[in-house]
Motif scaffolding. Structure first.
Motif, PDB file in Angstrom:
ATOM      1  N   TRP A  41       3.418 -13.683  -4.393  1.00 11.62           N
ATOM      2  CA  TRP A  41       4.671 -13.409  -3.959  1.00 11.62           C
ATOM      3  C   TRP A  41       4.601 -11.822  -3.320  1.00 11.62           C
ATOM      4  O   TRP A  41       3.480 -11.019  -3.925  1.00 11.62           O
ATOM      5  N   LYS A  42       5.488 -11.335  -2.823  1.00 12.66           N
ATOM      6  CA  LYS A  42       5.479  -9.871  -2.083  1.00 12.66           C
ATOM      7  C   LYS A  42       6.809  -9.605  -2.107  1.00 12.66           C
ATOM      8  O   LYS A  42       7.772 -10.257  -1.586  1.00 12.66           O
ATOM      9  N   CYS A  43       7.601  -8.557  -2.877  1.00  9.13           N
ATOM     10  CA  CYS A  43       8.778  -8.273  -2.985  1.00  9.13           C
ATOM     11  C   CYS A  43       8.822  -6.597  -2.489  1.00  9.13           C
ATOM     12  O   CYS A  43       8.192  -5.903  -2.851  1.00  9.13           O
ATOM     13  N   ASP A  44       9.486  -6.341  -1.359  1.00  7.91           N
ATOM     14  CA  ASP A  44       9.602  -5.083  -0.850  1.00  7.91           C
ATOM     15  C   ASP A  44      10.912  -4.394  -1.566  1.00  7.91           C
ATOM     16  O   ASP A  44      12.104  -5.223  -1.357  1.00  7.91           O
ATOM     17  N   LEU A  45      10.796  -3.436  -2.308  1.00  8.02           N
ATOM     18  CA  LEU A  45      12.029  -2.551  -2.993  1.00  8.02           C
ATOM     19  C   LEU A  45      12.171  -1.140  -2.206  1.00  8.02           C
ATOM     20  O   LEU A  45      11.264  -0.504  -1.794  1.00  8.02           O
ATOM     21  N   ASP A  46      13.777  -1.168  -2.179  1.00 11.28           N
ATOM     22  CA  ASP A  46      14.106   0.383  -1.369  1.00 11.28           C
ATOM     23  C   ASP A  46      13.695   1.456  -2.637  1.00 11.28           C
ATOM     24  O   ASP A  46      14.468   1.521  -3.542  1.00 11.28           O
ATOM     25  N   ALA A  47      13.139   2.284  -2.382  1.00 14.90           N
ATOM     26  CA  ALA A  47      12.601   3.571  -3.215  1.00 14.90           C
ATOM     27  C   ALA A  47      13.278   4.879  -2.531  1.00 14.90           C
ATOM     28  O   ALA A  47      12.447   5.772  -2.667  1.00 14.90           O
ATOM     29  N   GLY A  48      14.144   4.785  -1.883  1.00 13.08           N
ATOM     30  CA  GLY A  48      14.788   5.887  -1.206  1.00 13.08           C
ATOM     31  C   GLY A  48      14.137   6.188   0.274  1.00 13.08           C
ATOM     32  O   GLY A  48      14.338   5.335   1.145  1.00 13.08           O
ATOM     33  N   ASN A  49      13.057   7.211   0.152  1.00 12.59           N
ATOM     34  CA  ASN A  49      12.691   7.337   1.455  1.00 12.59           C
ATOM     35  C   ASN A  49      11.329   6.790   1.708  1.00 12.59           C
ATOM     36  O   ASN A  49      10.629   6.957   2.749  1.00 12.59           O
ATOM     37  N   ALA A  50      10.968   5.748   0.742  1.00 19.19           N
ATOM     38  CA  ALA A  50       9.818   4.806   0.847  1.00 19.19           C
ATOM     39  C   ALA A  50      10.046   3.625   0.080  1.00 19.19           C
ATOM     40  O   ALA A  50      11.138   3.479  -0.352  1.00 19.19           O
ATOM     41  N   GLN A  51       9.120   2.677   0.285  1.00 18.82           N
ATOM     42  CA  GLN A  51       9.280   1.153  -0.283  1.00 18.82           C
ATOM     43  C   GLN A  51       8.403   1.075  -1.455  1.00 18.82           C
ATOM     44  O   GLN A  51       6.962   1.750  -1.088  1.00 18.82           O
ATOM     45  N   ILE A  52       8.505   0.397  -2.308  1.00 18.23           N
ATOM     46  CA  ILE A  52       7.766  -0.166  -3.258  1.00 18.23           C
ATOM     47  C   ILE A  52       7.270  -1.502  -3.084  1.00 18.23           C
ATOM     48  O   ILE A  52       8.215  -2.318  -2.989  1.00 18.23           O
ATOM     49  N   GLU A  53       6.005  -1.895  -2.817  1.00 16.17           N
ATOM     50  CA  GLU A  53       5.862  -3.369  -2.722  1.00 16.17           C
ATOM     51  C   GLU A  53       5.243  -3.937  -3.795  1.00 16.17           C
ATOM     52  O   GLU A  53       4.033  -3.379  -4.342  1.00 16.17           O
ATOM     53  N   LEU A  54       5.637  -5.013  -4.506  1.00 14.45           N
ATOM     54  CA  LEU A  54       5.205  -5.693  -5.563  1.00 14.45           C
ATOM     55  C   LEU A  54       4.421  -6.841  -5.091  1.00 14.45           C
ATOM     56  O   LEU A  54       5.121  -7.824  -4.276  1.00 14.45           O
ATOM     57  N   PHE A  55       3.490  -7.209  -5.562  1.00 13.85           N
ATOM     58  CA  PHE A  55       2.505  -8.412  -5.280  1.00 13.85           C
ATOM     59  C   PHE A  55       2.128  -9.182  -6.411  1.00 13.85           C
ATOM     60  O   PHE A  55       1.902  -8.379  -7.513  1.00 13.85           O
ATOM     61  N   SER A  56       1.942 -10.425  -6.199  1.00 11.07           N
ATOM     62  CA  SER A  56       1.331 -11.503  -7.490  1.00 11.07           C
ATOM     63  C   SER A  56       0.052 -11.852  -6.732  1.00 11.07           C
ATOM     64  O   SER A  56      -0.002 -12.105  -5.580  1.00 11.07           O
ATOM     65  N   PHE A  57      -0.951 -12.140  -7.517  1.00 12.02           N
ATOM     66  CA  PHE A  57      -2.154 -12.803  -7.103  1.00 12.02           C
ATOM     67  C   PHE A  57      -2.944 -13.724  -8.300  1.00 12.02           C
ATOM     68  O   PHE A  57      -2.404 -13.278  -9.361  1.00 12.02           O
ATOM     69  N   PRO A  58      -3.362 -14.766  -7.731  1.00  9.74           N
ATOM     70  CA  PRO A  58      -3.786 -15.568  -8.894  1.00  9.74           C
ATOM     71  C   PRO A  58      -4.323 -14.996 -10.200  1.00  9.74           C
ATOM     72  O   PRO A  58      -4.228 -15.452 -11.382  1.00  9.74           O
ATOM     73  N   ALA A  59      -5.469 -14.098  -9.996  1.00  8.85           N
ATOM     74  CA  ALA A  59      -6.144 -13.412 -11.186  1.00  8.85           C
ATOM     75  C   ALA A  59      -6.564 -12.353 -10.933  1.00  8.85           C
ATOM     76  O   ALA A  59      -7.932 -11.971 -10.811  1.00  8.85           O
ATOM     77  N   PRO A  60      -5.710 -11.186 -10.570  1.00  9.48           N
ATOM     78  CA  PRO A  60      -6.339  -9.771 -10.276  1.00  9.48           C
ATOM     79  C   PRO A  60      -7.107  -9.183 -11.365  1.00  9.48           C
ATOM     80  O   PRO A  60      -6.778  -9.243 -12.621  1.00  9.48           O
ATOM     81  N   PRO A  61      -8.096  -8.597 -11.198  1.00  9.28           N
ATOM     82  CA  PRO A  61      -9.012  -7.680 -12.093  1.00  9.28           C
ATOM     83  C   PRO A  61      -8.244  -6.531 -12.644  1.00  9.28           C
ATOM     84  O   PRO A  61      -7.352  -6.097 -11.898  1.00  9.28           O
TER      85      PRO A  61
END
Length: 129
Positions: A41-61
């Protein structure tokens, strides 16, 4: 370079992190997509003058983050009223460290953590002159 466009975070529990950043921190969702080829999954969030991208991956270290590990130290959000934001987070059961004063600017700030323990900061904007 003109500005920071985005900060990308890989989450251990995508739904929990999305709820934290969207519902507790109040960052609006710009878009959310399922990337089947990456099982992510990838979710782009509005953080004012920038964005925060949240990612999911199967098994991140896991990545070491404390104390003072190499790499990104923390992510800071500029707020107008630090006391109000600390109270709002406390109402959502998010603990903040005691408020400190920046020795160089005189501004107040505090730290808290996201669901994966990423250190986040609230930094109070300077009062209008």
């Amino acid at each position: 370079m003109r500005a920071i466009h985005h900060i990308a975070l890989i989450c251990s529990d995508y739904d929990r992190s999305r709820a934290f950043y969207r519902d507790i921190l109040g960052l609006p969702v710009i878009r959310e997509v399922w990337r089947a080829e990456r099982e992510s999954w990838k979710c782009d969030l509005d953080a004012g003058n920038a964005q925060i991208e949240l990612f999911s991956f199967p098994a991140p270290p896991p990545r070491p983050s404390r104390p003072e590990a190499l790499g990104l130290r923390h992510l800071a959000f500029l707020v107008d009223d630090l006391d109000a934001e600390v109270a709002r987070l406390a109402a959502a059961d998010v603990a903040c460290e005691p408020i400190r004063i920046d020795e160089y600017t005189g501004q107040r700030f505090t730290f808290f953590a996201d669901p994966d323990g990423l250190p986040l900061e609230l930094y109070e904007s300077a009062p209008a002159a």
